[in-house]
Design a protein around this motif. Structure first.
Motif, PDB file in Angstrom:
ATOM      1  N   UNK A  59       0.804  -1.216   0.000  1.00 54.77           N
ATOM      2  CA  UNK A  59       0.000   0.000   0.000  1.00 54.77           C
ATOM      3  C   UNK A  59       0.842   1.274   0.000  1.00 54.77           C
ATOM      4  N   UNK A  60       1.975   1.249   0.649  1.00 53.02           N
ATOM      5  CA  UNK A  60       2.819   2.433   0.734  1.00 53.02           C
ATOM      6  C   UNK A  60       3.296   2.901  -0.642  1.00 53.02           C
ATOM      7  N   UNK A  61       3.317   1.976  -1.611  1.00 56.29           N
ATOM      8  CA  UNK A  61       3.763   2.318  -2.968  1.00 56.29           C
ATOM      9  C   UNK A  61       2.657   2.986  -3.794  1.00 56.29           C
ATOM     10  N   UNK A  62       1.430   2.977  -3.251  1.00 56.97           N
ATOM     11  CA  UNK A  62       0.295   3.541  -4.000  1.00 56.97           C
ATOM     12  C   UNK A  62       0.218   5.042  -3.749  1.00 56.97           C
ATOM     13  N   UNK A  63       1.258   5.736  -4.213  1.00 61.33           N
ATOM     14  CA  UNK A  63       1.344   7.178  -4.039  1.00 61.33           C
ATOM     15  C   UNK A  63       2.148   7.774  -5.183  1.00 61.33           C
ATOM     16  N   UNK A  64       1.700   8.925  -5.659  1.00 57.46           N
ATOM     17  CA  UNK A  64       2.434   9.607  -6.714  1.00 57.46           C
ATOM     18  C   UNK A  64       1.912  11.012  -6.920  1.00 57.46           C
ATOM     19  N   UNK A  65       2.823  11.960  -7.064  1.00 60.08           N
ATOM     20  CA  UNK A  65       2.431  13.356  -7.281  1.00 60.08           C
ATOM     21  C   UNK A  65       2.803  13.845  -8.672  1.00 60.08           C
ATOM     22  N   UNK A  66       3.746  13.142  -9.315  1.00 57.38           N
ATOM     23  CA  UNK A  66       4.186  13.538 -10.653  1.00 57.38           C
ATOM     24  C   UNK A  66       4.390  12.309 -11.528  1.00 57.38           C
ATOM     25  N   UNK A  67       3.889  12.357 -12.728  1.00 53.85           N
ATOM     26  CA  UNK A  67       4.096  11.362 -13.789  1.00 53.85           C
ATOM     27  C   UNK A  67       3.415  10.033 -13.493  1.00 53.85           C
ATOM     28  N   UNK A  68       3.730   9.397 -12.338  1.00 53.80           N
ATOM     29  CA  UNK A  68       3.170   8.065 -12.067  1.00 53.80           C
ATOM     30  C   UNK A  68       3.287   7.726 -10.594  1.00 53.80           C
ATOM     31  N   UNK A  69       2.578   6.707 -10.187  1.00 56.60           N
ATOM     32  CA  UNK A  69       2.658   6.214  -8.819  1.00 56.60           C
ATOM     33  C   UNK A  69       3.979   5.467  -8.605  1.00 56.60           C
ATOM     34  N   UNK A  70       4.379   5.358  -7.345  1.00 60.68           N
ATOM     35  CA  UNK A  70       5.577   4.577  -7.042  1.00 60.68           C
ATOM     36  C   UNK A  70       5.378   3.122  -7.455  1.00 60.68           C
ATOM     37  N   UNK A  71       4.182   2.598  -7.258  1.00 59.28           N
ATOM     38  CA  UNK A  71       3.921   1.197  -7.622  1.00 59.28           C
ATOM     39  C   UNK A  71       4.082   0.978  -9.120  1.00 59.28           C
ATOM     40  N   UNK A  72       3.696   1.970  -9.921  1.00 62.36           N
ATOM     41  CA  UNK A  72       3.833   1.867 -11.380  1.00 62.36           C
ATOM     42  C   UNK A  72       5.302   1.952 -11.778  1.00 62.36           C
ATOM     43  N   UNK A  73       6.045   2.852 -11.128  1.00 63.29           N
ATOM     44  CA  UNK A  73       7.476   2.981 -11.421  1.00 63.29           C
ATOM     45  C   UNK A  73       8.204   1.682 -11.106  1.00 63.29           C
ATOM     46  N   UNK A  74       7.884   1.081  -9.972  1.00 69.48           N
ATOM     47  CA  UNK A  74       8.503  -0.191  -9.585  1.00 69.48           C
ATOM     48  C   UNK A  74       8.216  -1.266 -10.625  1.00 69.48           C
ATOM     49  N   UNK A  75       6.967  -1.334 -11.078  1.00 74.26           N
ATOM     50  CA  UNK A  75       6.598  -2.319 -12.094  1.00 74.26           C
ATOM     51  C   UNK A  75       7.379  -2.088 -13.383  1.00 74.26           C
ATOM     52  N   UNK A  76       7.556  -0.826 -13.755  1.00 73.87           N
ATOM     53  CA  UNK A  76       8.313  -0.485 -14.957  1.00 73.87           C
ATOM     54  C   UNK A  76       9.761  -0.951 -14.834  1.00 73.87           C
ATOM     55  N   UNK A  77      10.396  -0.633 -13.721  1.00 78.19           N
ATOM     56  CA  UNK A  77      11.795  -1.007 -13.532  1.00 78.19           C
ATOM     57  C   UNK A  77      11.951  -2.528 -13.513  1.00 78.19           C
ATOM     58  N   UNK A  78      11.043  -3.217 -12.821  1.00 81.08           N
ATOM     59  CA  UNK A  78      11.113  -4.674 -12.741  1.00 81.08           C
ATOM     60  C   UNK A  78      10.966  -5.304 -14.123  1.00 81.08           C
TER      61      UNK A  78
END
Length: 260
Positions: A59-78
């Protein structure tokens, strides 16, 4: 000079004069004929380095103020790490950690295995719930990774590393004793810097908080808190077999990142 033989598993390390006890099946007949003396091939085992990707989708990754959420960024990098690993002909697996469960994928060298891993990342991203102690989930997940990655693995841990830094440091350093570990610290720009000077009202769905960001002392303390935590995490990664990468959610030049 080393020359790789066909297939995986062994490299030709050298050709030297035959010694009693050498396997006659390894005699290099061309060199033997040229030197008029028996010579044998010496092989070196090629050490495969499978990759494990630990993907934080709590749940802590479900946050974002610019471009994308942290959870989305993590998925992209993975995703990028997984495909780069497969392109290098290494096995890839991982552990996707959600709020209520963690799904383990043992390393395989197939596109289907990567697809299953990416599907679970997307699935747990859609299964977020606030009513879970995610720190316990992450701790248990890291113990599972440590049991699987016993030696010579390449391990990526992609998270915002919330919770106990001592706990994270212990897991990362234990893994680094016998593996190559990369800690990918994903953060949102608002976690580093408060928004422009104004009055703000925020809520988590149950509680509301109002604050003023024009207070320079508050802004300074806020930034210092983030930088101090990032410095401690960087310090925890000071190991020959570890590296620390800091990745903001609004970073766009990702194609140039060499993960492996």
């Amino acid at each position: 000079k080393l020359s790789t033989l066909k297939g995986r598993g062994v490299d030709l390390a050298e050709v030297r004069a035959y010694q009693p006890g050498d396997d006659i099946r390894s005699i290099d007949w061309r060199v033997t004929a040229r030197m008029n003396k028996p010579h044998t091939k010496i092989f070196r085992e090629e050490r495969e380095r499978p990759t494990l990707i630990v993907v934080d989708q709590t749940q802590n990754m479900f946050f974002g103020s610019k471009v994308r959420l942290k959870s989305v960024a993590v998925a992209d990098f993975a995703t990028r790490i997984a495909w780069q690993t497969l392109a290098a002909s290494d096995r890839v697996g991982g552990l996707v950690v959600g709020n209520e469960e963690a799904r383990l994928h043992k390393p395989y060298r197939t596109t289907k295995a990567v697809a299953r891993l990416l599907n679970d990342i997307a699935d747990l991203n859609q299964s977020l719930s606030r009513e879970t102690n995610t720190e316990i989930t992450l701790h248990d997940a890291m113990l599972r990774v440590r049991r699987l990655a016993r030696s010579n693995y390449r391990v990526f841990v992609i998270s915002d590393f919330a919770g106990s830094l001592d706990g994270w440091a212990d897991h990362l350093q234990q893994l680094a004793k016998h593996n190559q570990v990369t800690a990918v610290h994903v953060f949102d720009p608002m976690e580093l810097e408060l928004p422009a000077s104004d009055h703000y009202l925020v809520t988590d769905g149950s509680e509301r908080l109002q604050f003023y960001t024009g207070d320079q002392s508050l802004r300074s303390r806020y930034r210092d808190q983030f930088e101090k935590r990032a410095a401690l995490l960087t310090q925890a990664c000071q190991h020959d077999s570890m590296r620390y990468l800091s990745m903001s959610t609004d970073r766009t030049e990702i194609d140039s990142v060499q993960w492996l």
